[in-house]
Scaffold this motif. Structure first.
Motif, PDB file in Angstrom:
ATOM      1  N   SER A  80       0.855  -1.245  -0.110  1.00  0.00           N
ATOM      2  CA  SER A  80       0.069  -0.025  -0.016  1.00  0.00           C
ATOM      3  C   SER A  80       0.947   1.074  -0.062  1.00  0.00           C
ATOM      4  O   SER A  80       0.698   2.175   0.662  1.00  0.00           O
ATOM      5  CB  SER A  80      -0.943   0.061   1.178  1.00  0.00           C
ATOM      6  OG  SER A  80      -1.797  -1.109   1.213  1.00  0.00           O
ATOM      7  N   CYS A  81       1.832   1.266  -1.091  1.00  0.00           N
ATOM      8  CA  CYS A  81       2.754   2.332  -0.879  1.00  0.00           C
ATOM      9  C   CYS A  81       1.986   3.685  -1.790  1.00  0.00           C
ATOM     10  O   CYS A  81       1.050   3.323  -2.446  1.00  0.00           O
ATOM     11  CB  CYS A  81       4.026   2.200  -1.794  1.00  0.00           C
ATOM     12  SG  CYS A  81       4.953   1.094  -0.803  1.00  0.00           S
ATOM     13  N   ALA A  82       2.192   4.922  -1.186  1.00  0.00           N
ATOM     14  CA  ALA A  82       1.687   5.925  -1.815  1.00  0.00           C
ATOM     15  C   ALA A  82       2.409   6.496  -3.070  1.00  0.00           C
ATOM     16  O   ALA A  82       1.805   6.909  -4.159  1.00  0.00           O
ATOM     17  CB  ALA A  82       1.563   7.009  -0.954  1.00  0.00           C
ATOM     18  N   SER A  83       3.810   6.175  -3.158  1.00  0.00           N
ATOM     19  CA  SER A  83       4.526   6.524  -4.290  1.00  0.00           C
ATOM     20  C   SER A  83       5.848   5.702  -4.355  1.00  0.00           C
ATOM     21  O   SER A  83       6.095   4.998  -3.355  1.00  0.00           O
ATOM     22  CB  SER A  83       5.062   8.070  -4.157  1.00  0.00           C
ATOM     23  OG  SER A  83       5.630   8.340  -2.955  1.00  0.00           O
ATOM     24  N   CYS A  84       6.793   5.923  -5.255  1.00  0.00           N
ATOM     25  CA  CYS A  84       7.832   5.251  -5.402  1.00  0.00           C
ATOM     26  C   CYS A  84       9.139   6.088  -6.248  1.00  0.00           C
ATOM     27  O   CYS A  84       8.708   6.907  -6.759  1.00  0.00           O
ATOM     28  CB  CYS A  84       7.622   3.999  -5.981  1.00  0.00           C
ATOM     29  SG  CYS A  84       7.139   3.965  -7.773  1.00  0.00           S
ATOM     30  N   ILE A  85      10.224   5.473  -5.865  1.00  0.00           N
ATOM     31  CA  ILE A  85      11.228   5.903  -6.747  1.00  0.00           C
ATOM     32  C   ILE A  85      12.000   4.717  -7.349  1.00  0.00           C
ATOM     33  O   ILE A  85      12.281   3.682  -6.725  1.00  0.00           O
ATOM     34  CB  ILE A  85      12.385   6.728  -5.961  1.00  0.00           C
ATOM     35  CG1 ILE A  85      11.655   7.979  -5.072  1.00  0.00           C
ATOM     36  CG2 ILE A  85      13.688   7.113  -6.604  1.00  0.00           C
ATOM     37  CD1 ILE A  85      12.513   8.675  -3.974  1.00  0.00           C
ATOM     38  N   LEU A  86      12.288   4.919  -8.492  1.00  0.00           N
ATOM     39  CA  LEU A  86      13.069   3.791  -9.331  1.00  0.00           C
ATOM     40  C   LEU A  86      14.665   4.093  -9.324  1.00  0.00           C
ATOM     41  O   LEU A  86      14.882   5.316  -9.383  1.00  0.00           O
ATOM     42  CB  LEU A  86      12.749   4.115 -10.884  1.00  0.00           C
ATOM     43  CG  LEU A  86      11.306   3.943 -11.287  1.00  0.00           C
ATOM     44  CD1 LEU A  86      10.815   4.083 -12.512  1.00  0.00           C
ATOM     45  CD2 LEU A  86      10.440   2.525 -10.560  1.00  0.00           C
ATOM     46  N   VAL A  87      15.410   3.078  -9.205  1.00  0.00           N
ATOM     47  CA  VAL A  87      16.597   3.245  -8.998  1.00  0.00           C
ATOM     48  C   VAL A  87      17.288   1.842  -9.730  1.00  0.00           C
ATOM     49  O   VAL A  87      17.152   0.787  -9.643  1.00  0.00           O
ATOM     50  CB  VAL A  87      17.291   3.085  -7.659  1.00  0.00           C
ATOM     51  CG1 VAL A  87      18.755   3.345  -7.418  1.00  0.00           C
ATOM     52  CG2 VAL A  87      16.584   3.911  -6.654  1.00  0.00           C
ATOM     53  N   HIS A  88      18.470   2.174 -10.576  1.00  0.00           N
ATOM     54  CA  HIS A  88      19.159   1.385 -11.112  1.00  0.00           C
ATOM     55  C   HIS A  88      20.570   1.893 -11.516  1.00  0.00           C
ATOM     56  O   HIS A  88      21.041   2.888 -11.208  1.00  0.00           O
ATOM     57  CB  HIS A  88      18.742   0.786 -12.574  1.00  0.00           C
ATOM     58  CG  HIS A  88      18.792   1.413 -13.682  1.00  0.00           C
ATOM     59  ND1 HIS A  88      18.366   2.419 -13.959  1.00  0.00           N
ATOM     60  CD2 HIS A  88      19.857   1.266 -14.801  1.00  0.00           C
ATOM     61  CE1 HIS A  88      18.349   3.034 -15.372  1.00  0.00           C
ATOM     62  NE2 HIS A  88      19.606   2.386 -15.589  1.00  0.00           N
ATOM     63  N   ASN A  89      21.527   0.832 -11.613  1.00  0.00           N
ATOM     64  CA  ASN A  89      22.964   1.212 -11.739  1.00  0.00           C
ATOM     65  C   ASN A  89      23.299   1.275 -13.159  1.00  0.00           C
ATOM     66  O   ASN A  89      22.849   0.322 -13.988  1.00  0.00           O
ATOM     67  CB  ASN A  89      23.705   0.415 -10.729  1.00  0.00           C
ATOM     68  CG  ASN A  89      23.831  -0.989 -11.346  1.00  0.00           C
ATOM     69  OD1 ASN A  89      22.731  -1.722 -11.468  1.00  0.00           O
ATOM     70  ND2 ASN A  89      25.132  -1.684 -11.337  1.00  0.00           N
ATOM     71  N   HIS A  90      24.401   1.932 -13.362  1.00  0.00           N
ATOM     72  CA  HIS A  90      25.094   1.634 -14.795  1.00  0.00           C
ATOM     73  C   HIS A  90      26.601   1.210 -14.495  1.00  0.00           C
ATOM     74  O   HIS A  90      27.499   1.962 -13.843  1.00  0.00           O
ATOM     75  CB  HIS A  90      25.402   2.953 -15.767  1.00  0.00           C
ATOM     76  CG  HIS A  90      24.101   3.171 -16.151  1.00  0.00           C
ATOM     77  ND1 HIS A  90      23.855   4.291 -17.062  1.00  0.00           N
ATOM     78  CD2 HIS A  90      22.952   2.470 -16.446  1.00  0.00           C
ATOM     79  CE1 HIS A  90      22.654   4.274 -17.537  1.00  0.00           C
ATOM     80  NE2 HIS A  90      22.120   3.263 -17.385  1.00  0.00           N
ATOM     81  N   PRO A  91      26.920  -0.030 -14.717  1.00  0.00           N
ATOM     82  CA  PRO A  91      28.248  -0.611 -14.365  1.00  0.00           C
ATOM     83  C   PRO A  91      29.567   0.202 -15.307  1.00  0.00           C
ATOM     84  O   PRO A  91      30.489   0.186 -14.818  1.00  0.00           O
ATOM     85  CB  PRO A  91      28.168  -2.050 -14.690  1.00  0.00           C
ATOM     86  CG  PRO A  91      26.821  -2.358 -14.764  1.00  0.00           C
ATOM     87  CD  PRO A  91      26.378  -1.118 -15.145  1.00  0.00           C
ATOM     88  N   SER A  92      29.078   0.826 -16.332  1.00  0.00           N
ATOM     89  CA  SER A  92      30.052   1.640 -17.181  1.00  0.00           C
ATOM     90  C   SER A  92      30.623   2.695 -16.361  1.00  0.00           C
ATOM     91  O   SER A  92      31.524   3.403 -16.835  1.00  0.00           O
ATOM     92  CB  SER A  92      29.252   2.079 -18.566  1.00  0.00           C
ATOM     93  OG  SER A  92      28.272   3.021 -18.110  1.00  0.00           O
ATOM     94  N   SER A  93      30.087   2.977 -15.384  1.00  0.00           N
ATOM     95  CA  SER A  93      30.509   4.442 -14.492  1.00  0.00           C
ATOM     96  C   SER A  93      29.633   5.654 -14.914  1.00  0.00           C
ATOM     97  O   SER A  93      29.692   6.669 -14.472  1.00  0.00           O
ATOM     98  CB  SER A  93      31.923   4.711 -14.649  1.00  0.00           C
ATOM     99  OG  SER A  93      32.527   3.776 -13.811  1.00  0.00           O
ATOM    100  N   ASP A  94      29.163   5.542 -16.265  1.00  0.00           N
ATOM    101  CA  ASP A  94      28.649   6.742 -16.861  1.00  0.00           C
ATOM    102  C   ASP A  94      26.929   6.661 -16.424  1.00  0.00           C
ATOM    103  O   ASP A  94      26.053   5.756 -16.983  1.00  0.00           O
ATOM    104  CB  ASP A  94      28.630   6.786 -18.272  1.00  0.00           C
ATOM    105  CG  ASP A  94      27.869   7.858 -18.795  1.00  0.00           C
ATOM    106  OD1 ASP A  94      27.549   8.776 -18.204  1.00  0.00           O
ATOM    107  OD2 ASP A  94      28.056   8.091 -20.119  1.00  0.00           O
TER     108      ASP A  94
END
Length: 141
Positions: A80-94
């Motif tokens: 029952s979350c009101a909102s969210c934040i998406l997160v991911h990584n780039h292994p290339s450093s960029d």
């Protein structure tokens, strides 16, 4: 061992509040900065932006991860979350977003609107001290 656990174990009574993209980066940096493949996480938030949970949705390859809205929103709906934040990584450093990152974000924002869970931001973490990019700060959301 007991002393070390008490010193380094996070305080369970202290709730994490997200106020800025930097807060998100600080929360996920140690988990994502040195990963060798892309990981895509969702952070579920309460109405007051308290972190309800953080969950890994996908583990991909060196430069891609497959994310489906069904998996991204399943945990958010269940808790029952009101909102969210998406997160991911780039292994290339960029940490600059790719065209695929932009399209995926638009798709997930639209899905969130339909089900009533706002996607507040998408943060990309660069590897090895590459910093981060916030879609919100860049005006891409």
């Amino acid at each position: 061992m007991e002393f070390a656990r008490k010193v380094y174990e996070p305080d369970k009574t202290k709730r994490i509040i997200i106020k800025s993209p930097k807060d998100v980066f600080d929360l996920v940096r140690s988990d994502m900065e040195f990963l060798q493949v892309e990981h895509f996480d969702v952070i579920g938030l309460s109405t007051k932006n308290h972190v309800v949970f953080k969950e890994n949705i996908s583990i991909g390859s060196l430069n891609a991860s497959i994310v489906h809205p069904r998996e991204a929103f399943k945990g958010l709906i269940r808790r029952s979350c009101a909102s969210c934040i998406l997160v991911h990584n780039h292994p290339s450093s960029d940490p600059l977003p790719s065209n695929e990152d932009i399209l995926l974000t638009k798709k997930l924002v639209e899905c969130g609107k339909i089900i009533g869970i706002e996607v507040l931001d998408h943060i990309i973490v660069g590897a090895d001290g590459g910093g981060y990019v916030s879609f919100k700060e860049q005006g891409k959301m």
